[in-house]
Design a protein around this motif. Structure first.
Motif, PDB file in Angstrom:
ATOM      1  N   ASP A  61       0.787  -1.316   0.070  1.00 12.23           N
ATOM      2  CA  ASP A  61       0.113  -0.161  -0.110  1.00 12.23           C
ATOM      3  C   ASP A  61       0.644   1.310   0.219  1.00 12.23           C
ATOM      4  OD1 ASP A  61      -2.324  -1.735  -0.423  1.00 12.23           O
ATOM      5  OD2 ASP A  61      -2.715  -1.607   2.203  1.00 12.23           O
ATOM      6  N   GLU A  62       1.888   1.152   0.725  1.00  6.68           N
ATOM      7  CA  GLU A  62       3.196   2.018   0.911  1.00  6.68           C
ATOM      8  C   GLU A  62       3.556   2.791  -0.782  1.00  6.68           C
ATOM      9  OE1 GLU A  62       7.278   3.458   2.988  1.00  6.68           O
ATOM     10  OE2 GLU A  62       5.956   2.835   3.902  1.00  6.68           O
ATOM     11  N   ALA A  63       3.592   1.864  -1.137  1.00  3.71           N
ATOM     12  CA  ALA A  63       4.669   1.549  -2.590  1.00  3.71           C
ATOM     13  C   ALA A  63       4.001   1.922  -3.103  1.00  3.71           C
ATOM     14  CB  ALA A  63       5.073   0.450  -3.070  1.00  3.71           C
ATOM     15  N   PHE A  64       2.284   1.970  -3.363  1.00  2.47           N
ATOM     16  CA  PHE A  64       1.570   2.357  -4.478  1.00  2.47           C
ATOM     17  C   PHE A  64       1.320   3.596  -4.710  1.00  2.47           C
ATOM     18  CE2 PHE A  64      -3.465   2.715  -5.720  1.00  2.47           C
ATOM     19  CZ  PHE A  64      -3.506   2.451  -6.590  1.00  2.47           C
ATOM     20  N   GLU A  65       0.923   4.553  -3.995  1.00  5.74           N
ATOM     21  CA  GLU A  65       1.086   5.726  -3.596  1.00  5.74           C
ATOM     22  C   GLU A  65       1.386   6.762  -5.042  1.00  5.74           C
ATOM     23  OE1 GLU A  65      -1.009   9.663  -3.955  1.00  5.74           O
ATOM     24  OE2 GLU A  65      -1.354   7.124  -2.480  1.00  5.74           O
ATOM     25  N   PRO A  66       2.951   6.269  -5.235  1.00 10.14           N
ATOM     26  CA  PRO A  66       3.744   6.993  -6.568  1.00 10.14           C
ATOM     27  C   PRO A  66       3.591   6.228  -7.938  1.00 10.14           C
ATOM     28  CG  PRO A  66       5.316   5.889  -5.429  1.00 10.14           C
ATOM     29  CD  PRO A  66       4.046   5.628  -4.470  1.00 10.14           C
ATOM     30  N   TYR A  67       2.576   5.697  -7.949  1.00 10.52           N
ATOM     31  CA  TYR A  67       2.518   4.361  -9.650  1.00 10.52           C
ATOM     32  C   TYR A  67       0.956   5.190  -9.512  1.00 10.52           C
ATOM     33  CZ  TYR A  67       5.997   1.212  -8.854  1.00 10.52           C
ATOM     34  OH  TYR A  67       6.847   0.837  -8.299  1.00 10.52           O
ATOM     35  N   ARG A  68      -0.047   5.815  -8.425  1.00  9.82           N
ATOM     36  CA  ARG A  68      -1.290   6.513  -8.500  1.00  9.82           C
ATOM     37  C   ARG A  68      -0.844   7.986  -8.948  1.00  9.82           C
ATOM     38  NH1 ARG A  68      -4.464   9.929  -6.197  1.00  9.82           N
ATOM     39  NH2 ARG A  68      -3.003  10.030  -4.416  1.00  9.82           N
ATOM     40  N   ALA A  69       0.035   8.603  -8.645  1.00  4.13           N
ATOM     41  CA  ALA A  69       0.400   9.146  -8.682  1.00  4.13           C
ATOM     42  C   ALA A  69       1.007   9.596  -9.883  1.00  4.13           C
ATOM     43  CB  ALA A  69       1.535  10.628  -7.674  1.00  4.13           C
ATOM     44  N   ALA A  70       1.448   8.259 -10.934  1.00  7.85           N
ATOM     45  CA  ALA A  70       2.436   8.868 -12.011  1.00  7.85           C
ATOM     46  C   ALA A  70       1.084   8.514 -13.363  1.00  7.85           C
ATOM     47  CB  ALA A  70       3.759   7.922 -12.402  1.00  7.85           C
ATOM     48  N   VAL A  71      -0.103   8.129 -12.408  1.00  8.59           N
ATOM     49  CA  VAL A  71      -1.287   7.938 -13.562  1.00  8.59           C
ATOM     50  C   VAL A  71      -1.829   9.400 -13.338  1.00  8.59           C
ATOM     51  CG1 VAL A  71      -3.173   6.776 -13.837  1.00  8.59           C
ATOM     52  CG2 VAL A  71      -1.840   5.506 -13.144  1.00  8.59           C
ATOM     53  N   GLU A  72      -1.970   9.060 -12.527  1.00  9.26           N
ATOM     54  CA  GLU A  72      -2.763  11.136 -12.711  1.00  9.26           C
ATOM     55  C   GLU A  72      -2.002  12.038 -13.300  1.00  9.26           C
ATOM     56  OE1 GLU A  72      -3.602  12.213  -8.358  1.00  9.26           O
ATOM     57  OE2 GLU A  72      -5.081  10.677  -7.908  1.00  9.26           O
ATOM     58  N   ALA A  73      -0.638  11.986 -13.587  1.00 12.60           N
ATOM     59  CA  ALA A  73       0.065  12.895 -13.624  1.00 12.60           C
ATOM     60  C   ALA A  73       0.408  12.723 -15.660  1.00 12.60           C
ATOM     61  CB  ALA A  73       1.561  12.757 -13.357  1.00 12.60           C
ATOM     62  N   THR A  74       0.670  11.533 -15.406  1.00 12.45           N
ATOM     63  CA  THR A  74       0.495  11.091 -16.993  1.00 12.45           C
ATOM     64  C   THR A  74      -0.794  10.328 -18.084  1.00 12.45           C
ATOM     65  OG1 THR A  74       2.144   9.723 -16.974  1.00 12.45           O
ATOM     66  CG2 THR A  74       2.838  12.056 -17.524  1.00 12.45           C
ATOM     67  N   PRO A  75      -1.718  11.005 -17.737  1.00  5.03           N
ATOM     68  CA  PRO A  75      -2.753   9.049 -17.583  1.00  5.03           C
ATOM     69  C   PRO A  75      -2.552   8.918 -19.025  1.00  5.03           C
ATOM     70  CG  PRO A  75      -4.380  11.879 -17.946  1.00  5.03           C
ATOM     71  CD  PRO A  75      -2.669  11.866 -17.182  1.00  5.03           C
ATOM     72  N   GLU A  76      -2.330   9.527 -20.027  1.00  2.00           N
ATOM     73  CA  GLU A  76      -1.952   8.886 -21.750  1.00  2.00           C
ATOM     74  C   GLU A  76      -0.588   8.239 -21.913  1.00  2.00           C
ATOM     75  OE1 GLU A  76      -4.093   8.547 -23.648  1.00  2.00           O
ATOM     76  OE2 GLU A  76      -5.817   9.975 -21.952  1.00  2.00           O
ATOM     77  N   SER A  77      -0.353   7.759 -20.371  1.00  2.00           N
ATOM     78  CA  SER A  77       1.065   7.258 -20.506  1.00  2.00           C
ATOM     79  C   SER A  77       0.891   5.702 -19.936  1.00  2.00           C
ATOM     80  CB  SER A  77       1.962   7.527 -19.617  1.00  2.00           C
ATOM     81  OG  SER A  77       2.911   6.182 -19.007  1.00  2.00           O
ATOM     82  N   SER A 130      -1.090  -5.314  -3.900  1.00  5.23           N
ATOM     83  CA  SER A 130      -2.146  -4.686  -3.179  1.00  5.23           C
ATOM     84  C   SER A 130      -3.022  -5.795  -2.953  1.00  5.23           C
ATOM     85  CB  SER A 130      -2.818  -3.139  -2.999  1.00  5.23           C
ATOM     86  OG  SER A 130      -0.849  -2.583  -3.400  1.00  5.23           O
ATOM     87  N   GLY A 131      -2.941  -6.456  -3.839  1.00  9.83           N
ATOM     88  CA  GLY A 131      -4.216  -7.932  -3.769  1.00  9.83           C
ATOM     89  C   GLY A 131      -5.715  -7.047  -4.368  1.00  9.83           C
ATOM     90  N   ASP A 132      -5.181  -6.408  -4.927  1.00  8.47           N
ATOM     91  CA  ASP A 132      -6.323  -5.787  -5.912  1.00  8.47           C
ATOM     92  C   ASP A 132      -6.154  -6.474  -7.329  1.00  8.47           C
ATOM     93  OD1 ASP A 132      -8.735  -4.766  -7.545  1.00  8.47           O
ATOM     94  OD2 ASP A 132      -8.203  -3.020  -6.031  1.00  8.47           O
ATOM     95  N   ARG A 133      -6.783  -7.537  -7.869  1.00 13.68           N
ATOM     96  CA  ARG A 133      -6.431  -7.970  -8.878  1.00 13.68           C
ATOM     97  C   ARG A 133      -7.531  -8.142 -10.076  1.00 13.68           C
ATOM     98  NH1 ARG A 133      -2.405 -10.452  -6.612  1.00 13.68           N
ATOM     99  NH2 ARG A 133      -2.131 -13.009  -6.915  1.00 13.68           N
TER     100      ARG A 133
END
Length: 147
Positions: free
Chosen positions: A97-113, A127-130
């Motif tokens: 869960d702690e490592a998840f946040e930077p990846y979510r932020a990256a998608v918000e910053a560049t949603p077309e990447s 995180s277990g969310d298949r």
């Protein structure tokens, strides 16, 4: 050859045999000429078509995901599984869960990447969310194909 491919091919072959048998039963019912059996036979034939479509869709996604992984590997950007694990091999949920946040932020910053979505998919998986992991992979594959 990818490690899971022989097993996937074997299961698909067994499923193809099953679908063949189901389709044969459907055709047999339709050949009777009785309206009720014709309707049931048509219904039975829909099942193999759905199965074939779903299997083709999953193999297509797997092929695209592999191409994305090959691209990221060549760029040195393939996700690394370095999260702490329990003695049984399960990923530590708090660390995931702690490592998840930077990846979510990256998608918000560049949603077309597609790269950001690919990384997010593996963060969801850790995180277990298949379900969300698969959705993110599908989004990444759509973006990859258009890139």
């Amino acid at each position: 050859m990818p490690r899971g491919l022989p097993g996937a091919i074997a299961v698909t072959a067994l499923l193809a045999l099953y679908v063949w048998q189901i389709a044969g039963r459907g055709v047999s019912m339709m050949r009777t000429g009785e309206p009720v059996l014709i309707a049931i036979g048509l219904g039975v034939l829909i099942i193999p078509l759905l199965v074939i479509g779903l299997i083709a869709r999953e193999y297509w996604l797997a092929a695209i995901v592999q191409r994305m992984a090959d691209t990221l590997f060549a760029e040195g950007d393939l996700p690394v599984d370095d999260l702490p694990r329990s003695p049984g091999g399960r990923i530590d949920r708090a660390a995931a869960d702690e490592a998840f946040e930077p990846y979510r932020a990256a998608v918000e910053a560049t949603p077309e990447s597609w790269r950001a979505w690919y990384h997010l998919a593996f963060a969801y998986d850790a995180s277990g969310d298949r379900r969300r992991a698969r959705e993110a992979l599908r989004r990444a594959s759509r973006l990859f194909r258009t890139a």
